[in-house]
Write an enzyme that holds these catalytic residues in place. Structure first.
Site, PDB file in Angstrom:
ATOM      1  N   GLY A  11     -31.337 -11.573 -17.049  1.00 48.29           N
ATOM      2  CA  GLY A  11     -31.149 -10.842 -15.786  1.00 48.29           C
ATOM      3  C   GLY A  11     -31.732 -11.607 -14.610  1.00 48.29           C
ATOM      4  N   PHE A  12     -31.764 -10.951 -13.477  1.00 50.11           N
ATOM      5  CA  PHE A  12     -32.244 -11.588 -12.243  1.00 50.11           C
ATOM      6  C   PHE A  12     -33.715 -12.023 -12.387  1.00 50.11           C
ATOM      7  CE2 PHE A  12     -34.311 -10.073  -8.119  1.00 50.11           C
ATOM      8  CZ  PHE A  12     -34.346 -11.337  -7.560  1.00 50.11           C
ATOM      9  N   PHE A  35     -25.915  -6.572 -20.496  1.00 48.80           N
ATOM     10  CA  PHE A  35     -25.317  -5.434 -19.783  1.00 48.80           C
ATOM     11  C   PHE A  35     -25.201  -5.746 -18.290  1.00 48.80           C
ATOM     12  CE2 PHE A  35     -26.059  -1.099 -17.773  1.00 48.80           C
ATOM     13  CZ  PHE A  35     -24.722  -0.765 -17.800  1.00 48.80           C
ATOM     14  N   LYS A 104     -47.866  -4.092 -31.459  1.00 46.59           N
ATOM     15  CA  LYS A 104     -48.884  -3.552 -32.370  1.00 46.59           C
ATOM     16  C   LYS A 104     -48.939  -4.381 -33.658  1.00 46.59           C
ATOM     17  CE  LYS A 104     -48.976   0.388 -35.354  1.00 46.59           C
ATOM     18  NZ  LYS A 104     -48.204   1.583 -35.673  1.00 46.59           N
ATOM     19  N   ALA A 113     -42.423  -3.955 -17.274  1.00 44.53           N
ATOM     20  CA  ALA A 113     -41.913  -3.970 -15.898  1.00 44.53           C
ATOM     21  C   ALA A 113     -41.619  -2.533 -15.469  1.00 44.53           C
ATOM     22  CB  ALA A 113     -40.648  -4.822 -15.814  1.00 44.53           C
ATOM     23  N   TYR A 144     -33.494   6.698 -14.746  1.00 46.15           N
ATOM     24  CA  TYR A 144     -34.286   5.482 -14.504  1.00 46.15           C
ATOM     25  C   TYR A 144     -35.740   5.844 -14.210  1.00 46.15           C
ATOM     26  CZ  TYR A 144     -35.462   0.924 -12.370  1.00 46.15           C
ATOM     27  OH  TYR A 144     -36.030  -0.299 -12.060  1.00 46.15           O
ATOM     28  N   TYR A 158     -50.124   3.713 -26.647  1.00 53.25           N
ATOM     29  CA  TYR A 158     -50.304   2.628 -27.630  1.00 53.25           C
ATOM     30  C   TYR A 158     -51.627   1.895 -27.386  1.00 53.25           C
ATOM     31  CZ  TYR A 158     -46.149   2.728 -30.521  1.00 53.25           C
ATOM     32  OH  TYR A 158     -45.213   3.085 -31.457  1.00 53.25           O
TER      33      TYR A 158
HETATM   34  P1  NAD Z   1     -31.254  -6.987 -13.942  1.00 54.94           P
HETATM   35  O1  NAD Z   1     -30.299  -5.872 -14.118  1.00 54.94           O
HETATM   36  O2  NAD Z   1     -30.781  -8.230 -13.269  1.00 54.94           O
HETATM   37  O3  NAD Z   1     -31.866  -7.427 -15.351  1.00 54.94           O
HETATM   38  C1  NAD Z   1     -32.046  -6.561 -16.430  1.00 54.94           C
HETATM   39  C2  NAD Z   1     -31.708  -7.315 -17.707  1.00 54.94           C
HETATM   40  O4  NAD Z   1     -31.923  -6.454 -18.837  1.00 54.94           O
HETATM   41  C3  NAD Z   1     -30.244  -7.736 -17.775  1.00 54.94           C
HETATM   42  O5  NAD Z   1     -30.148  -9.082 -18.201  1.00 54.94           O
HETATM   43  C4  NAD Z   1     -29.620  -6.778 -18.781  1.00 54.94           C
HETATM   44  O6  NAD Z   1     -28.495  -7.320 -19.438  1.00 54.94           O
HETATM   45  C5  NAD Z   1     -30.796  -6.546 -19.708  1.00 54.94           C
HETATM   46  N1  NAD Z   1     -30.744  -5.295 -20.473  1.00 54.94           N
HETATM   47  C6  NAD Z   1     -30.471  -4.038 -20.017  1.00 54.94           C
HETATM   48  N2  NAD Z   1     -30.558  -3.150 -21.008  1.00 54.94           N
HETATM   49  C7  NAD Z   1     -30.903  -3.852 -22.142  1.00 54.94           C
HETATM   50  C8  NAD Z   1     -31.142  -3.484 -23.486  1.00 54.94           C
HETATM   51  N3  NAD Z   1     -31.046  -2.210 -23.904  1.00 54.94           N
HETATM   52  N4  NAD Z   1     -31.477  -4.463 -24.362  1.00 54.94           N
HETATM   53  C9  NAD Z   1     -31.560  -5.753 -23.978  1.00 54.94           C
HETATM   54  N5  NAD Z   1     -31.340  -6.164 -22.708  1.00 54.94           N
HETATM   55  C10 NAD Z   1     -31.023  -5.208 -21.804  1.00 54.94           C
HETATM   56  O7  NAD Z   1     -32.521  -6.391 -13.179  1.00 54.94           O
HETATM   57  P2  NAD Z   1     -33.835  -7.101 -12.614  1.00 54.94           P
HETATM   58  O8  NAD Z   1     -33.869  -6.887 -11.162  1.00 54.94           O
HETATM   59  O9  NAD Z   1     -33.961  -8.462 -13.157  1.00 54.94           O
HETATM   60  O10 NAD Z   1     -34.949  -6.150 -13.252  1.00 54.94           O
HETATM   61  C11 NAD Z   1     -35.725  -6.558 -14.374  1.00 54.94           C
HETATM   62  C12 NAD Z   1     -36.757  -5.482 -14.685  1.00 54.94           C
HETATM   63  O11 NAD Z   1     -37.613  -5.295 -13.558  1.00 54.94           O
HETATM   64  C13 NAD Z   1     -36.154  -4.117 -15.012  1.00 54.94           C
HETATM   65  O12 NAD Z   1     -36.905  -3.528 -16.044  1.00 54.94           O
HETATM   66  C14 NAD Z   1     -36.320  -3.346 -13.725  1.00 54.94           C
HETATM   67  O13 NAD Z   1     -36.428  -1.964 -13.957  1.00 54.94           O
HETATM   68  C15 NAD Z   1     -37.605  -3.936 -13.180  1.00 54.94           C
HETATM   69  N6  NAD Z   1     -37.668  -3.798 -11.713  1.00 54.94           N
HETATM   70  C16 NAD Z   1     -36.938  -4.612 -10.893  1.00 54.94           C
HETATM   71  C17 NAD Z   1     -37.010  -4.430  -9.513  1.00 54.94           C
HETATM   72  C18 NAD Z   1     -36.270  -5.319  -8.544  1.00 54.94           C
HETATM   73  O14 NAD Z   1     -36.323  -5.050  -7.350  1.00 54.94           O
HETATM   74  N7  NAD Z   1     -35.602  -6.364  -8.949  1.00 54.94           N
HETATM   75  C19 NAD Z   1     -37.787  -3.400  -8.979  1.00 54.94           C
HETATM   76  C20 NAD Z   1     -38.481  -2.572  -9.850  1.00 54.94           C
HETATM   77  C21 NAD Z   1     -38.429  -2.793 -11.214  1.00 54.94           C
HETATM   78  N1  UDP Z   2     -40.818  -2.310 -34.384  1.00 55.87           N
HETATM   79  C1  UDP Z   2     -40.127  -3.456 -34.064  1.00 55.87           C
HETATM   80  N2  UDP Z   2     -40.667  -4.657 -34.419  1.00 55.87           N
HETATM   81  C2  UDP Z   2     -41.847  -4.784 -35.086  1.00 55.87           C
HETATM   82  C3  UDP Z   2     -42.541  -3.580 -35.386  1.00 55.87           C
HETATM   83  C4  UDP Z   2     -42.008  -2.360 -35.037  1.00 55.87           C
HETATM   84  O1  UDP Z   2     -39.063  -3.413 -33.463  1.00 55.87           O
HETATM   85  O2  UDP Z   2     -42.256  -5.909 -35.358  1.00 55.87           O
HETATM   86  C5  UDP Z   2     -40.259  -1.035 -33.966  1.00 55.87           C
HETATM   87  C6  UDP Z   2     -39.850  -0.142 -35.131  1.00 55.87           C
HETATM   88  O3  UDP Z   2     -38.510   0.279 -34.894  1.00 55.87           O
HETATM   89  C7  UDP Z   2     -40.752   1.057 -35.014  1.00 55.87           C
HETATM   90  C8  UDP Z   2     -41.236   1.031 -33.580  1.00 55.87           C
HETATM   91  O4  UDP Z   2     -41.242  -0.341 -33.238  1.00 55.87           O
HETATM   92  O5  UDP Z   2     -40.053   2.255 -35.253  1.00 55.87           O
HETATM   93  C9  UDP Z   2     -42.612   1.588 -33.385  1.00 55.87           C
HETATM   94  O6  UDP Z   2     -43.479   0.976 -34.307  1.00 55.87           O
HETATM   95  P1  UDP Z   2     -44.792   1.690 -34.813  1.00 55.87           P
HETATM   96  O7  UDP Z   2     -45.326   0.853 -35.939  1.00 55.87           O
HETATM   97  O8  UDP Z   2     -45.694   1.954 -33.704  1.00 55.87           O
HETATM   98  O9  UDP Z   2     -44.292   3.118 -35.254  1.00 55.87           O
HETATM   99  P2  UDP Z   2     -43.661   3.678 -36.602  1.00 55.87           P
HETATM  100  O10 UDP Z   2     -42.803   2.604 -37.206  1.00 55.87           O
HETATM  101  O11 UDP Z   2     -44.830   3.985 -37.422  1.00 55.87           O
HETATM  102  O12 UDP Z   2     -42.899   4.855 -36.119  1.00 55.87           O
END
Ligand code: NAD
Ligand code: UDP
Ligand code: UDP
Length: 308
Positions: A11-12, A35, A104, A113, A144, A158
């Protein structure tokens, strides 16, 4: 050198962070579901031996061995986070839960973020980290705002329950090169519109304010928080506040554009004003933004000119 996971690394903000960490010599693993991100953002990292990318949705578990996690995955633009609000909420809650589980198990530090949106339409101005916010839990922005609030809660739980070293930054509006042209946020929208001499779409009367931070300043702050012993929350942003009308006029002048400004309805729950109080970041990290809006806009306009 550390092994570092950057979620949302295509992303950005994530792509700027990946570039910086790779340049510092760390082994960087970028996880992104594309996305809102794009492979072109990380194109010139693909040949670097210390960079690796996987297509992965953080709502699914991820088992990798890392020392640090930057959890940036989440669409940030209202246009995209409202497109699939349930997926947005899942990304913040289930995605952050998975990344905390990973932290963990591996003992990795994790930086979350978060956002100024957790303050909602703020009644306190400027916003300090102690302000609890004024957020609508039922509106179009809630997926959001509430998702990011729940993600913060998970980080603190955590930390308390499992001694995870989690850190929260609250990012205020950040802009710069590699924002997607169709991203929908105000700076990229206005620049793209001005460069093509199309009308600038002003939502509302343009008197609402935002405070804009240039991406390089934000990344410097983000790295400083990860390296510090501070758990946060810490506001990161540029406190200089502008109305959207001021922003539009600046961009029209800088691009020498023939564009006019057209007025469209203000989206529901659009915050009226927003300005970070960054005294905490200044005191703890000695951090201040250095690139002001005029210079940052010039750099961003240059980027959009060349990638048009
Ligand atoms: P962006 O949309 O350009 O980047 C977000 C990235 O996350 C994208 O590459 C997207 O493909 C990826 N992504 C989204 N859902 C995902 C998922 N479920 N699994 C894996 N990847 C996923 O936005 P950005 O501006 O780069 O923002 C980055 C982070 O910083 C975000 O968490 C945003 O909430 C936070 N943030 C940004 C700003 C801003 O002004 N740029 C302000 C406040 C918070
Ligand atoms: N998890 C993961 N990578 C790891 C360890 C955990 O993605 O290396 C995920 C897993 O899906 C788990 C979640 O993180 O459900 C939370 O983990 P935690 O051990 O805290 O909780 P639990 O598995 O006991 O619900
Ligand atoms: N905005 C606008 N025209 C646009 C895009 C956004 O007037 O083409 C306004 C929007 O209504 C908001 C401000 O600009 O008041 C900042 O919007 P953005 O989506 O960039 O960020 P956020 O609202 O999340 O701070």
């Amino acid at each position: 050198m550390k092994k570092i996971l950057v979620t949302g690394g295509a992303g950005f903000l994530g792509s700027h962070l990946c570039h910086e960490l790779v340049d510092q010599g760390h082994h960087v693993l970028c996880a992104d579901n594309y996305f809102t991100g794009s492979r072109t953002n990380i194109w010139n990292l693909l040949a670097r031996p210390n960079f690796e990318v996987i297509r992965h949705d953080i709502c699914q578990p991820l088992y990798v061995e890392v020392d640090e996690i930057y959890n940036l995955a989440c669409p940030a633009s209202p246009k995209y986070y409202q497109l699939d609000p349930i997926q947005t909420l899942k990304t913040s809650v289930i995605g952050t839960f998975n990344m905390l589980g990973l932290a963990k198990r591996t003992g990795a530090k994790i930086l979350q973020a978060s956002t100024s949106e957790i303050y909602g339409d703020p009644e306190q101005h400027p916003q300090t980290e102690t302000y609890w916010g004024h957020v609508n839990p039922m509106g179009p922005r809630s997926c959001y705002d509430e998702g990011k609030r729940a993600a913060e809660t998970l980080c603190y739980d955590y930390a308390r329950k499992h001694a995870v070293d989690s850190k929260i930054i609250r990012i205020f509006n950040t802009y710069g090169p590699r924002m997607a042209g169709d991203d929908g946020r105000v700076v990229s929208n206005f620049i793209v519109q001005a460069l093509s001499n199309k009308p600038l779409t002003m939502y509302g009367d343009g008197s609402q304010t935002r405070s804009f931070c240039y991406v390089a300043d934000l990344i410097r702050g983000m790295l400083a928080v990860m390296q510090s012993s501070e758990a946060g929350p810490i506001n990161l942003g540029n406190p200089k506040e502008f109305t959207m009308l001021e922003l539009a006029k600046k961009i029209i002048t800088k691009t020498n554009s023939q564009s006019e400004i057209i007025f469209e309805p203000l989206p529901v729950d659009d915050p009226r004003q927003r300005q970070p109080d960054i005294s905490k970041a200044n005191k703890i990290l000695n951090w201040n933004p250095l690139i002001q809006l005029d210079r940052g806009l010039d750099l961003t306009i240059d980027y959009f000119r060349t990638c048009k």
